[in-house]
Design an enzyme around this catalytic site. Structure first.
Site, PDB file in Angstrom:
ATOM      1  N   ASN A 142      -1.714 -10.677   8.540  1.00 56.67           N
ATOM      2  CA  ASN A 142      -2.719  -9.633   8.716  1.00 56.67           C
ATOM      3  C   ASN A 142      -4.079 -10.100   8.208  1.00 56.67           C
ATOM      4  O   ASN A 142      -4.190 -10.584   7.067  1.00 56.67           O
ATOM      5  CB  ASN A 142      -2.308  -8.387   7.919  1.00 56.67           C
ATOM      6  N   GLU A 143      -5.078  -9.945   9.014  1.00 54.01           N
ATOM      7  CA  GLU A 143      -6.466 -10.224   8.632  1.00 54.01           C
ATOM      8  C   GLU A 143      -6.626 -11.491   7.790  1.00 54.01           C
ATOM      9  O   GLU A 143      -7.055 -11.433   6.621  1.00 54.01           O
ATOM     10  CB  GLU A 143      -7.064  -9.014   7.897  1.00 54.01           C
ATOM     11  N   HIS A 177       0.869  -9.305   4.612  1.00 55.31           N
ATOM     12  CA  HIS A 177      -0.270  -8.379   4.606  1.00 55.31           C
ATOM     13  C   HIS A 177      -0.926  -8.447   3.225  1.00 55.31           C
ATOM     14  O   HIS A 177      -0.662  -7.624   2.345  1.00 55.31           O
ATOM     15  CB  HIS A 177       0.190  -6.952   4.934  1.00 55.31           C
ATOM     16  N   GLN A 224       0.807  -1.220   0.000  1.00 52.61           N
ATOM     17  CA  GLN A 224       0.000   0.000   0.000  1.00 52.61           C
ATOM     18  C   GLN A 224       0.841   1.272   0.000  1.00 52.61           C
ATOM     19  O   GLN A 224       0.297   2.357  -0.203  1.00 52.61           O
ATOM     20  CB  GLN A 224      -0.971  -0.023   1.179  1.00 52.61           C
TER      21      GLN A 224
HETATM   22  C1  BGC Z   1      -6.384  -3.789   6.014  1.00 52.61           C
HETATM   23  C2  BGC Z   1      -5.723  -2.629   5.324  1.00 52.61           C
HETATM   24  C3  BGC Z   1      -6.781  -1.720   4.719  1.00 52.61           C
HETATM   25  C4  BGC Z   1      -7.651  -1.189   5.822  1.00 52.61           C
HETATM   26  C5  BGC Z   1      -8.758  -0.261   5.355  1.00 52.61           C
HETATM   27  C6  BGC Z   1      -7.677  -3.481   6.677  1.00 52.61           C
HETATM   28  O1  BGC Z   1      -8.640  -4.325   6.136  1.00 52.61           O
HETATM   29  O2  BGC Z   1      -5.480  -4.503   6.805  1.00 52.61           O
HETATM   30  O3  BGC Z   1      -4.826  -3.125   4.377  1.00 52.61           O
HETATM   31  O4  BGC Z   1      -6.225  -0.702   3.961  1.00 52.61           O
HETATM   32  O5  BGC Z   1      -8.245  -2.236   6.528  1.00 52.61           O
HETATM   33  O6  BGC Z   1      -9.601  -0.908   4.467  1.00 52.61           O
END
Ligand code: BGC
Length: 403
Positions: A163-164, A120, A26
């Site tokens: 991440n997530e 990520h 990002q």
């Molecule tokens: C993610 C980010 C994303 C942010 C806003 C999260 O889901 O880890 O990569 O930019 O939220 O959408």
């Protein structure tokens, strides 16, 4: 409440981290060797923008760290880009590893706590072409990558493996509509790809166990997209099923970890026919999400119910807006909610705002989440008032508790 705090304020604990988060794809630019770059450039791609040079943070990381320090923020979360570290299967890059090692050292030299994410959302192209997370050796490949980066993680105290994973498994489902899953009617997103969810969990467990051997001083966890999922009459069953598959199964894994990363932005409320919008004000942010700063408090309380005493770290919370006053208002309200949760005994170790920089929001630069803007031609960083506001809060350690 600390006696030193002005009226209506609460002092954060001395070790509490206040900082900002980013992710490689990002902000870095030029990540040409991962699945997201391929997705952005595929024939018939519908993304609004390609990631391109992004904020050029791969080269401008010194400026970024100087800025974090100058603002007064005490922590910086960033991610390592696997496709740079292992550009081809089994072929590891020393130069890329040294690069990230310098960022870690650079943060520590400036008194900034590095919080390092290993994955990520982006996979190396060779990995996704070989079947991605559903390939037989996916976990083994991730494990080999973790082994390669472990030496530079020696001074790191906070490591987020993945991440997530819940969002990653949902994205995999969006990419493969043939997978049979009984979705929740009227839900904002399909349920996660079950095979990918299982593989990510296995990869996290294997990596966490390995990192605890190789980097014994680090606390290792993963971070979950944990929204406030609620229901009005008639929506309870849908909300419960959605929450279980989309969030809770991933959060519960954290029971075996050193901390759980909590990432909250908005709320999803279910009614008898799926998602409802029941707020008469119904302010929407640039991502189309409801303006709902209460999401963080709800997420912290819910995570605590699922993982018990495991410490929590807010690894993301923020708002996509062009109105920086709304960013400050949102963040102040979210922090007040976090403080209420802490006052009730929930062990929160830090707050990392999403995001340090305006960045590539997975297909578009339009939803601006940054505390800091940058010039698209010169890449010059331009801190917004919210950056100064959060930096001052980090320095003073005072959270306003009154509205
Ligand atoms: C993610 C980010 C994303 C942010 C806003 C999260 O889901 O880890 O990569 O930019 O939220 O959408």
């Amino acid at each position: 409440m600390s006696t030193a705090s002005p009226a209506g304020h609460h002092e954060l604990p001395a070790e509490f981290l206040v900082g900002a988060s980013t992710a490689a794809h990002q902000i870095e630019g030029g990540n040409v060797n991962n699945n997201w770059w391929a997705f952005e450039h595929r024939a018939g791609a519908t993304v609004e923008h390609v990631s391109g040079d992004c904020a050029d943070s791969y080269h401008r990381w010194v400026d970024d760290l100087d800025l974090v320090a100058e603002l007064g923020l005490g922590a910086y979360r960033f991610s390592l880009e696997w496709s740079r570290l292992e550009p081809a299967r089994g072929e590891f890059s020393r130069a890329a590893r040294d690069h990230y090692g310098r960022i870690i050292a650079g943060a520590i030299e400036r008194g900034i706590e590095p919080v390092v994410t290993l994955h990520h959302f982006t996979d190396p192209l060779w990995f996704s072409r070989a079947g991605g997370w559903t390939a037989d050796d996916a976990v083994e490949r991730f494990f080999a990558y973790v082994d390669w980066v472990a030496p530079i993680l020696a001074p790191v105290r906070w490591i987020v493996t993945i991440n997530e994973p819940n969002m990653a498994a949902i994205m995999a489902r969006l990419a493969d509509r043939d997978v049979q899953v009984d979705d929740v009617a009227g839900a904002p997103l399909p349920l996660p790809h079950p095979g990918v969810a299982d593989a990510l969990e296995a990869a996290h467990r294997a990596a966490a166990q390995r990192l605890r051997q190789l980097v014994p001083t680090a606390q290792v966890g993963w971070s979950i997209a944990n929204q406030a999922i609620g229901a009005i009459a008639g929506g309870e069953a849908a909300a419960e099923r959605y929450r279980e598959h989309v969030e809770d199964r991933f959060v519960r894994v954290g029971r075996d970890d050193d901390f759980v990363g909590v990432q909250a932005y908005t709320r999803n409320v279910f009614g008898p026919r799926g998602m409802v919008r029941d707020d008469p004000v119904d302010e929407r942010t640039l991502t189309g999400w409801e303006y709902w700063p209460g999401a963080l408090e709800t997420a912290l309380r819910h995570t605590r119910e699922l993982v018990g005493d495991v410490p929590l770290l807010v690894t993301e919370n923020g708002i996509a807006t062009a109105d920086d006053d709304r960013r400050i208002a949102y963040t102040a309200a979210a922090l007040a909610g976090m403080q209420r949760a802490m006052a009730d005994g929930i062990d929160v170790r830090g707050y990392l705002h999403w995001s340090l920089l305006d960045n590539y929001e997975w297909g578009s630069f339009t939803p601006t989440f940054g505390l800091v803007a940058w010039d698209p031609e010169t890449f010059e960083r331009r801190p917004k008032p919210s950056a100064r506001w959060l930096g001052d809060l980090a320095r003073s350690r005072q959270i306003a508790v009154a509205d």
